[in-house]
Scaffold this active site. Structure first.
Site, PDB file in Angstrom:
ATOM      1  N   LYS A 264       0.766  -1.151  -0.037  1.00 40.55           N
ATOM      2  CA  LYS A 264      -0.217  -0.036  -0.116  1.00 40.55           C
ATOM      3  C   LYS A 264       0.838   1.190   0.054  1.00 40.55           C
ATOM      4  CE  LYS A 264      -3.919  -1.874   2.775  1.00 40.55           C
ATOM      5  NZ  LYS A 264      -4.940  -1.615   1.657  1.00 40.55           N
ATOM      6  N   ARG A 338     -10.345 -11.504   1.931  1.00 41.60           N
ATOM      7  CA  ARG A 338     -11.223 -12.505   1.255  1.00 41.60           C
ATOM      8  C   ARG A 338     -10.424 -14.092   1.494  1.00 41.60           C
ATOM      9  NH1 ARG A 338     -11.448  -9.273  -4.374  1.00 41.60           N
ATOM     10  NH2 ARG A 338     -11.105  -7.713  -2.684  1.00 41.60           N
TER      11      ARG A 338
HETATM   12  N1  BES Z   1      -8.081  -3.498   4.232  1.00 41.42           N
HETATM   13  C1  BES Z   1      -8.374  -3.206   2.981  1.00 41.42           C
HETATM   14  C2  BES Z   1      -9.489  -2.562   2.849  1.00 41.42           C
HETATM   15  C3  BES Z   1      -9.732  -1.026   3.455  1.00 41.42           C
HETATM   16  C4  BES Z   1      -9.607   0.139   2.579  1.00 41.42           C
HETATM   17  C5  BES Z   1     -10.090  -1.165   4.730  1.00 41.42           C
HETATM   18  C6  BES Z   1      -9.683   1.239   3.434  1.00 41.42           C
HETATM   19  C7  BES Z   1     -10.278   0.032   5.191  1.00 41.42           C
HETATM   20  C8  BES Z   1     -10.124   1.206   4.568  1.00 41.42           C
HETATM   21  C9  BES Z   1      -8.423  -4.556   1.953  1.00 41.42           C
HETATM   22  O1  BES Z   1      -7.136  -5.580   2.458  1.00 41.42           O
HETATM   23  C10 BES Z   1      -7.809  -3.958   0.719  1.00 41.42           C
HETATM   24  O2  BES Z   1      -6.656  -3.398   0.740  1.00 41.42           O
HETATM   25  N2  BES Z   1      -8.399  -4.176  -0.274  1.00 41.42           N
HETATM   26  C11 BES Z   1      -8.147  -3.729  -1.654  1.00 41.42           C
HETATM   27  C12 BES Z   1      -8.765  -4.593  -2.582  1.00 41.42           C
HETATM   28  C13 BES Z   1      -8.241  -4.585  -4.005  1.00 41.42           C
HETATM   29  C14 BES Z   1      -6.567  -4.855  -4.005  1.00 41.42           C
HETATM   30  C15 BES Z   1      -9.008  -5.295  -4.730  1.00 41.42           C
HETATM   31  C16 BES Z   1      -8.839  -2.089  -1.982  1.00 41.42           C
HETATM   32  O3  BES Z   1      -9.949  -1.958  -1.260  1.00 41.42           O
HETATM   33  O4  BES Z   1      -8.151  -1.463  -2.507  1.00 41.42           O
HETATM   34 MN    MN Z   2      -5.571  -5.208   1.805  1.00 45.30          MN
END
Ligand code: BES
Ligand code: MN
Ligand code: ZN
Length: 488
Positions: A264, A338
Site C-alpha cells: 500500500k 477474502r
Molecule cells: N483492508 C483493505 C480494505 C480497506 C481499505 C479497509 C480502506 C479500510 C479502509 C483491504 O485488504 C484491501 O486492501 N482491499 C483492496 C482490494 C483490492 C486490491 C482489490 C482495496 O480495497 O483497495
Molecule cells: Mn489489503
C-alpha cells in the site's frame, strides 16, 4: 462509568431534559424554587429553546446540595427516537466528564428513554488513554458516576441490562481496534480472546500446524510473510437449546495490512491497524451475548493474521489452495481479507452447520466510496436476512445497506491458471469481493457478508457516542439481531 438507576440521588451535577419550547420538567421545580427561579431564568437566556442537544449551565448557590444544574434540550418528544435519546446521555458526558465534578444525576422518567440515555452515556465515556504517559490530572475525566433518576427506575434499570452488555461489547471492539499492531498481533489477540472464557464462553485457538492439517492454504498464505504466527480463534456461546444449530459470526482479523508485496502507499497506512475490525465486531458481540446470557447458540470464528511483505511472502501470481479445495490465483496480495475469510467460512460450515452465517470485514476501499461512513455494505443470498439485519441496524443506529450479488460480477473472477483469481478489476470492487466469498458458501447455506471498511473507524466529525478513533461497529447490531431473531 458507573451507571445506576434510582428514584433520587445526591450528586454534584443535576441534569434535566427540557422539551423543545417546553416548560421546566416537574422534577426540576423544587430546585427551581429553592434557587429563587434560577432554572426558569436560564430557560429564557442564551437562546435556550430546548432544541435537541442544547445545554445551559447554572452555578448553584452554596445552600443547595448540588453544585451545578444542567438543562439539556430534548428536542420535540415525537422526534425523540433511540438515537436522539442516547445522544442526550452522550452529550452530557461529553460536556461534564472534565468538569471537575465526580457525580451526575440525569432526571428521566420514561424507562426506555432512561435506559437509552444511559447507554449513550456509557458509550460516550469510553477512553483509550493507556499509551499516554504525560496526561495531567485536568486532562483526565473527573466524572465517575451517573445516576439516572426517575419514577420508573426499576423498569429503566431492567431495560438497561442488555444495552449495557451491548455497550461492553462495543467498548471491547473499540479497544481491540485501537491497540497498536505491535501489541495486538495474532498471538496476543488470541490470548485476549481466551480471557473471555471467564464470562462463560468456550474458546479454542488453532495455530499454523493445525490449520495446515485442515488445508487452510488461503489464510496461511496471507500470514506467510509475517514473523507472527497466524491463528484462528473459535468462541462458543451455548445459551440456546441443546443440539440446535448455531448462528455463526465470522470476522476478518488482519492485525495489520501493509498490502504485502502489492504494498500500500505510505500515507494513511497506519489506519490498517484497524483491519481486524470485522473480527473485533465478532469478539465484542460474543462478550455481549455472554454478559446478558443470551438464550441462543452462537459461534464466533475469527481469522487472525498479519499481511507483511517479506522474502517469504506470497507473490502476485502464486496459486493458493483453500480448505474448500478450490484454488486461487493471487493477483494482488492486498486483496488478502477474502483469502482469510474463505478458509474461516469453510471451517464454520464444515464444523458447525450453522443455520445462518454473518461475516464482517473491513474488506474493500470501494465500499467507502459507495456508502461513505454511515452504512455498512450488506451482501446476502437470503432476503430474510437482509430484512432482519437492516431492521436491527436501524434499531441500534448501526445501519447497513444492501448491494447486489450476481453471476455477471462473478465472471470477473476468472483466472487463466486457477479456479479463480482474488481480484475482479476496477469496477464494482465491493461486489466482486462479496462474489469471491460466495464461492465458498455451500448451496442452501444462508449467508450475509457485511463490508464495514467505511464504518469501523471514522476521522473527522464524529457522533458524541463515539469518542475514539475506532467506532466499535458491530456488537450492537449483531446482539440486537440475535436477540430479535434467534432467541426462544
Ligand atoms: N483492508 C483493505 C480494505 C480497506 C481499505 C479497509 C480502506 C479500510 C479502509 C483491504 O485488504 C484491501 O486492501 N482491499 C483492496 C482490494 C483490492 C486490491 C482489490 C482495496 O480495497 O483497495
Ligand atoms: Mn489489503
Ligand atoms: Zn485488508
Amino acid at each position: 462509568m458507573k451507571i445506576t438507576f434510582a428514584e433520587q440521588a445526591d450528586t454534584e451535577i443535576v441534569a434535566y431534559v427540557v422539551d423543545e419550547n417546553g416548560a421546566l420538567p416537574d422534577a426540576a421545580t423544587s430546585l427551581d424554587e429553592e434557587t429563587g427561579g434560577l432554572l426558569t431564568e436560564a430557560l429564557s437566556q442564551e437562546r435556550f429553546t430546548g432544541k435537541h442537544g442544547q445545554q445551559a449551565y447554572i452555578v448553584l448557590p452554596k445552600s443547595c446540595k448540588a453544585r451545578r444544574a444542567v438543562l439539556i434540550g430534548g428536542g420535540k418528544p415525537a422526534d425523540r427516537d433511540g438515537r436522539a435519546q442516547e445522544k442526550i446521555g452522550a452529550l452530557l458526558v461529553k460536556t461534564q466528564a472534565g468538569s471537575g465534578f465526580k457525580s451526575m444525576a440525569i432526571h428521566i422518567d420514561d424507562a426506555e428513554f432512561a435506559a437509552r440515555a444511559a447507554q449513550g452515556a456509557e458509550l460516550a465515556s469510553y477512553r483509550f488513554d493507556d499509551y499516554f504517559t504525560k496526561l495531567k490530572d485536568d486532562q483526565k475525566p473527573s466524572l465517575e458516576s451517573i445516576t439516572v433518576v426517575g419514577s420508573n427506575s426499576d423498569a429503566a434499570s431492567k431495560a438497561y441490562e442488555p444495552l449495557a452488555a451491548a455497550a461492553a461489547g462495543t467498548a471491547l471492539a473499540r479497544t481491540l481496534m485501537n491497540l497498536p499492531p505491535n501489541d495486538l498481533y495474532p498471538q496476543t489477540y488470541a490470548d485476549r480472546i481466551k480471557e473471555l472464557e471467564k464470562y462463560g464462553l468456550e474458546v479454542q485457538v488453532l495455530g499454523e500446524a493445525e490449520m495446515e492439517k485442515l488445508g487452510m492454504g488461503a489464510l496461511l498464505g496471507v500470514g506467510q510473510g509475517s514473523v507472527k504466527e497466524s491463528k484462528m480463534a473459535i468462541m462458543k456461546w451455548s445459551g440456546g437449546k441443546e443440539g440446535e444449530a448455531p448462528v455463526a459470526l465470522v470476522g476478518k482479523g488482519v492485525c495489520f495490512d501493509t498490502g504485502g508485496i502489492s504494498l500500500k502507499p505510505g500515507p494513511g497506512m497506519e489506519d490498517m491497524r484497524g483491519d481486524m475490525g470485522g473480527s473485533a465486531a465478532v469478539v465484542g458481540t460474543m462478550l455481549s451475548l455472554a454478559k446478558r446470557k443470551a438464550k441462543a447458540n452462537v459461534v464466533g470464528l475469527v481469522g487472525l493474521v498479519e499481511n507483511m511483505p517479506d522474502g517469504n511472502a506470497i507473490r502476485p501470481g502464486d496459486i493458493l489452495k483453500s480448505a474448500s479445495g478450490q484454488t486461487i490465483e493471487v493477483q494482488n496480495t492486498d486483496a488478502e481479507g477474502r483469502l482469510v475469510l474463505c478458509d474461516v467460512l469453510w471451517y464454520a460450515q464444515e464444523y458447525f452447520k450453522p443455520k445462518e452465517i454473518v461475516d464482517l470485514a473491513t474488506l474493500t476501499g470501494a465500499i467507502v466510496i459507495s456508502l461513505g461512513h454511515h452504512h455498512a455494505g450488506l451482501f446476502t443470498n437470503d432476503d430474510g436476512m437482509a430484512e432482519t439485519l437492516t431492521k436491527a441496524g436501524l434499531t441500534e443506529g448501526e445501519r447497513v445497506w444492501r448491494l447486489p450479488l450476481g453471476s455477471e460480477y462473478d465472471s470477473l473472477l476468472k483466472s487463466k491458471f486457477a479456479d479463480m483469481r482474488n481480484i475482479g478489476g476496477r469496477a464494482a470492487g465491493s461486489i466482486t469481493a462479496a462474489q469471491f466469498l460466495k464461492r465458498f458458501i455451500r448451496d442452501g447455506q444462508k449467508w450475509t457478508h457485511l463490508d464495514i471498511a467505511g464504518v469501523a473507524w471514522v476521522e473527522g466529525e464524529k457522533s458524541p457516542i463515539d469518542p475514539s478513533w475506532a467506532s466499535g461497529f458491530g456488537p450492537r447490531l449483531l446482539d440486537r439481531w440475535i436477540a430479535d431473531n434467534h432467541e426462544s
